[in-house]
Design a protein around this motif. Structure first.
Motif, PDB file in Angstrom:
ATOM      1  N   LEU A 238     127.383 118.310  59.757  1.00 43.60           N
ATOM      2  CA  LEU A 238     126.832 118.710  58.461  1.00 43.60           C
ATOM      3  C   LEU A 238     127.844 118.442  57.346  1.00 43.60           C
ATOM      4  O   LEU A 238     127.499 117.902  56.295  1.00 43.60           O
ATOM      5  CB  LEU A 238     126.482 120.199  58.459  1.00 43.60           C
ATOM      6  CG  LEU A 238     125.134 120.623  59.041  1.00 43.60           C
ATOM      7  CD1 LEU A 238     125.030 122.147  58.992  1.00 43.60           C
ATOM      8  CD2 LEU A 238     123.992 119.997  58.257  1.00 43.60           C
ATOM      9  N   ALA A 239     129.093 118.823  57.603  1.00 48.38           N
ATOM     10  CA  ALA A 239     130.138 118.656  56.588  1.00 48.38           C
ATOM     11  C   ALA A 239     130.404 117.178  56.296  1.00 48.38           C
ATOM     12  O   ALA A 239     130.920 116.833  55.235  1.00 48.38           O
ATOM     13  CB  ALA A 239     131.414 119.360  57.026  1.00 48.38           C
ATOM     14  N   LYS A 240     130.024 116.322  57.248  1.00 45.80           N
ATOM     15  CA  LYS A 240     130.189 114.877  57.031  1.00 45.80           C
ATOM     16  C   LYS A 240     128.927 114.257  56.433  1.00 45.80           C
ATOM     17  O   LYS A 240     128.842 113.036  56.294  1.00 45.80           O
ATOM     18  CB  LYS A 240     130.485 114.186  58.369  1.00 45.80           C
ATOM     19  CG  LYS A 240     131.878 114.415  58.890  1.00 45.80           C
ATOM     20  CD  LYS A 240     132.024 113.677  60.215  1.00 45.80           C
ATOM     21  CE  LYS A 240     133.316 114.021  60.910  1.00 45.80           C
ATOM     22  NZ  LYS A 240     133.230 113.707  62.353  1.00 45.80           N
ATOM     23  N   GLY A 241     127.936 115.092  56.161  1.00 48.58           N
ATOM     24  CA  GLY A 241     126.708 114.579  55.546  1.00 48.58           C
ATOM     25  C   GLY A 241     125.679 114.113  56.544  1.00 48.58           C
ATOM     26  O   GLY A 241     124.667 113.522  56.175  1.00 48.58           O
ATOM     27  N   LYS A 242     125.904 114.389  57.834  1.00 49.49           N
ATOM     28  CA  LYS A 242     124.931 113.992  58.857  1.00 49.49           C
ATOM     29  C   LYS A 242     124.001 115.165  59.132  1.00 49.49           C
ATOM     30  O   LYS A 242     124.418 116.174  59.691  1.00 49.49           O
ATOM     31  CB  LYS A 242     125.640 113.613  60.163  1.00 49.49           C
ATOM     32  CG  LYS A 242     126.407 112.329  60.087  1.00 49.49           C
ATOM     33  CD  LYS A 242     126.991 112.007  61.464  1.00 49.49           C
ATOM     34  CE  LYS A 242     128.259 111.182  61.336  1.00 49.49           C
ATOM     35  NZ  LYS A 242     129.125 111.322  62.499  1.00 49.49           N
ATOM     36  N   ALA A 243     122.773 115.029  58.698  1.00 51.27           N
ATOM     37  CA  ALA A 243     121.792 116.077  58.948  1.00 51.27           C
ATOM     38  C   ALA A 243     120.424 115.451  58.802  1.00 51.27           C
ATOM     39  O   ALA A 243     120.243 114.518  58.030  1.00 51.27           O
ATOM     40  CB  ALA A 243     121.948 117.207  57.940  1.00 51.27           C
ATOM     41  N   SER A 244     119.475 115.945  59.586  1.00 47.92           N
ATOM     42  CA  SER A 244     118.112 115.492  59.352  1.00 47.92           C
ATOM     43  C   SER A 244     117.278 116.705  58.998  1.00 47.92           C
ATOM     44  O   SER A 244     117.257 117.690  59.724  1.00 47.92           O
ATOM     45  CB  SER A 244     117.561 114.776  60.580  1.00 47.92           C
ATOM     46  OG  SER A 244     117.323 115.688  61.608  1.00 47.92           O
ATOM     47  N   CYS A 245     116.652 116.646  57.855  1.00 49.44           N
ATOM     48  CA  CYS A 245     115.699 117.697  57.521  1.00 49.44           C
ATOM     49  C   CYS A 245     114.628 117.129  56.612  1.00 49.44           C
ATOM     50  O   CYS A 245     114.803 116.068  56.006  1.00 49.44           O
ATOM     51  CB  CYS A 245     116.375 118.917  56.926  1.00 49.44           C
ATOM     52  SG  CYS A 245     117.584 118.602  55.685  1.00 49.44           S
ATOM     53  N   ALA A 246     113.510 117.848  56.553  1.00 49.37           N
ATOM     54  CA  ALA A 246     112.301 117.326  55.910  1.00 49.37           C
ATOM     55  C   ALA A 246     112.363 117.459  54.397  1.00 49.37           C
ATOM     56  O   ALA A 246     111.552 116.876  53.700  1.00 49.37           O
ATOM     57  CB  ALA A 246     111.085 118.052  56.466  1.00 49.37           C
ATOM     58  N   TYR A 247     113.318 118.234  53.879  1.00 45.26           N
ATOM     59  CA  TYR A 247     113.355 118.462  52.438  1.00 45.26           C
ATOM     60  C   TYR A 247     114.503 117.689  51.793  1.00 45.26           C
ATOM     61  O   TYR A 247     115.404 117.187  52.476  1.00 45.26           O
ATOM     62  CB  TYR A 247     113.460 119.958  52.127  1.00 45.26           C
ATOM     63  CG  TYR A 247     114.441 120.722  52.981  1.00 45.26           C
ATOM     64  CD1 TYR A 247     114.035 121.316  54.169  1.00 45.26           C
ATOM     65  CD2 TYR A 247     115.778 120.846  52.606  1.00 45.26           C
ATOM     66  CE1 TYR A 247     114.936 122.018  54.958  1.00 45.26           C
ATOM     67  CE2 TYR A 247     116.677 121.551  53.388  1.00 45.26           C
ATOM     68  CZ  TYR A 247     116.262 122.136  54.557  1.00 45.26           C
ATOM     69  OH  TYR A 247     117.146 122.824  55.352  1.00 45.26           O
ATOM     70  N   LYS A 248     114.447 117.623  50.474  1.00 44.66           N
ATOM     71  CA  LYS A 248     115.434 116.884  49.690  1.00 44.66           C
ATOM     72  C   LYS A 248     116.769 117.632  49.726  1.00 44.66           C
ATOM     73  O   LYS A 248     116.807 118.842  49.509  1.00 44.66           O
ATOM     74  CB  LYS A 248     114.919 116.784  48.251  1.00 44.66           C
ATOM     75  CG  LYS A 248     115.579 115.721  47.417  1.00 44.66           C
ATOM     76  CD  LYS A 248     114.699 115.323  46.210  1.00 44.66           C
ATOM     77  CE  LYS A 248     114.425 116.456  45.248  1.00 44.66           C
ATOM     78  NZ  LYS A 248     114.099 116.038  43.869  1.00 44.66           N
ATOM     79  N   THR A 249     117.848 116.911  49.998  1.00 40.05           N
ATOM     80  CA  THR A 249     119.153 117.589  50.095  1.00 40.05           C
ATOM     81  C   THR A 249     120.200 116.860  49.269  1.00 40.05           C
ATOM     82  O   THR A 249     120.044 115.694  48.894  1.00 40.05           O
ATOM     83  CB  THR A 249     119.671 117.628  51.544  1.00 40.05           C
ATOM     84  OG1 THR A 249     119.816 116.292  52.015  1.00 40.05           O
ATOM     85  CG2 THR A 249     118.752 118.414  52.440  1.00 40.05           C
ATOM     86  N   LYS A 250     121.260 117.603  49.011  1.00 38.28           N
ATOM     87  CA  LYS A 250     122.462 117.033  48.405  1.00 38.28           C
ATOM     88  C   LYS A 250     123.555 117.270  49.432  1.00 38.28           C
ATOM     89  O   LYS A 250     123.871 118.401  49.773  1.00 38.28           O
ATOM     90  CB  LYS A 250     122.758 117.760  47.109  1.00 38.28           C
ATOM     91  CG  LYS A 250     123.933 117.196  46.383  1.00 38.28           C
ATOM     92  CD  LYS A 250     123.497 116.706  45.026  1.00 38.28           C
ATOM     93  CE  LYS A 250     124.713 116.195  44.271  1.00 38.28           C
ATOM     94  NZ  LYS A 250     124.299 115.443  43.097  1.00 38.28           N
ATOM     95  N   ARG A 251     124.097 116.197  49.931  1.00 38.51           N
ATOM     96  CA  ARG A 251     125.096 116.340  50.987  1.00 38.51           C
ATOM     97  C   ARG A 251     126.314 115.509  50.668  1.00 38.51           C
ATOM     98  O   ARG A 251     126.276 114.637  49.803  1.00 38.51           O
ATOM     99  CB  ARG A 251     124.503 115.918  52.325  1.00 38.51           C
ATOM    100  CG  ARG A 251     123.976 114.504  52.326  1.00 38.51           C
ATOM    101  CD  ARG A 251     123.294 114.153  53.620  1.00 38.51           C
ATOM    102  NE  ARG A 251     121.947 114.700  53.716  1.00 38.51           N
ATOM    103  CZ  ARG A 251     121.140 114.508  54.747  1.00 38.51           C
ATOM    104  NH1 ARG A 251     121.569 113.822  55.796  1.00 38.51           N
ATOM    105  NH2 ARG A 251     119.927 114.988  54.751  1.00 38.51           N
ATOM    106  N   VAL A 252     127.366 115.794  51.389  1.00 39.36           N
ATOM    107  CA  VAL A 252     128.613 115.054  51.209  1.00 39.36           C
ATOM    108  C   VAL A 252     128.374 113.632  51.712  1.00 39.36           C
ATOM    109  O   VAL A 252     127.830 113.421  52.780  1.00 39.36           O
ATOM    110  CB  VAL A 252     129.740 115.718  52.016  1.00 39.36           C
ATOM    111  CG1 VAL A 252     131.027 114.931  51.892  1.00 39.36           C
ATOM    112  CG2 VAL A 252     129.941 117.149  51.552  1.00 39.36           C
TER     113      VAL A 252
END
Ligand code: NI
Length: 185
Positions: free
Chosen positions: A169-183
């Motif tokens: 998650l902290a590396k920006g690896k995530a899958s989810c159905a909603y809009k996100t702001k990630r690293v």
């Protein structure tokens, strides 16, 4: 308007959020957008740091739980400048998840009852003891205002078990159905 949800690893999630005043710019629009963002992501609570704002603003909608908890039928609340004054010695353990930590669900132990102070959307002061599922949701959401997420409250063992998920998650690896702001790295 649906806003991107900031994921674990975003610095704003570690900030202590500030109180606001009634003249905060476009506050009612912001509140509407937070409800819309939360509903779109199928959440029951959303704190402003999760949309990138380090302010003490939380929205909660427990209506989806009304089948199991009839007292939460049409329970939609706005909490402004919320602070937990104290918690009961008695605790409960309950599974939690968080829109900022997709894919992680763990039991967290917290006080069963809490004494809270907050303002509602009309800036009317409330000072009350809260129990039940709402006390759980409030503690989870108000933690966000202190720069904490629920994984910070796990035992060292459980944190170790989730280490890779948190790292991803902290590396920006995530899958989810909603809009996100990630690293992004
Ligand atoms: Ni959360």
């Amino acid at each position: 308007m649906i806003l991107p949800i900031y994921l674990y690893g975003q610095p704003v999630l570690k900030k202590v959020a500030e109180d606001i005043t009634p003249d905060y710019p476009q506050l009612s629009e912001l509140i509407d957008n937070m409800f819309e963002t939360m509903h779109n992501a199928e959440g029951i609570g959303l704190a402003a740091p999760q949309i990138g704002l380090a302010i003490r603003l939380v929205v909660v909608d427990l209506d989806v739980l009304a089948e199991d908890y009839p007292e939460y039928k049409e329970f939609r609340k706005v909490y402004i400048n919320a602070h937990i004054i104290e918690g009961s010695d008695e605790t409960d353990s309950m599974e939690e998840g968080c829109l900022s930590l997709p894919g992680i669900h763990e039991k967290v132990t917290r006080p069963s009852r809490i004494h809270v102070k907050y303002l509602d959307e009309n800036f009317v002061e409330h000072d009350e003891w809260v129990d039940g599922f709402l006390a759980r949701v409030m503690q989870h959401e108000f933690d966000h205002l202190e720069g904490k997420v629920f994984s910070d409250r796990l035992s060292p063992l459980r944190r170790q078990m989730n280490k890779n998920k948190l790292l991803n998650l902290a590396k920006g690896k995530a899958s989810c159905a909603y809009k996100t702001k990630r690293v992004l790295r």
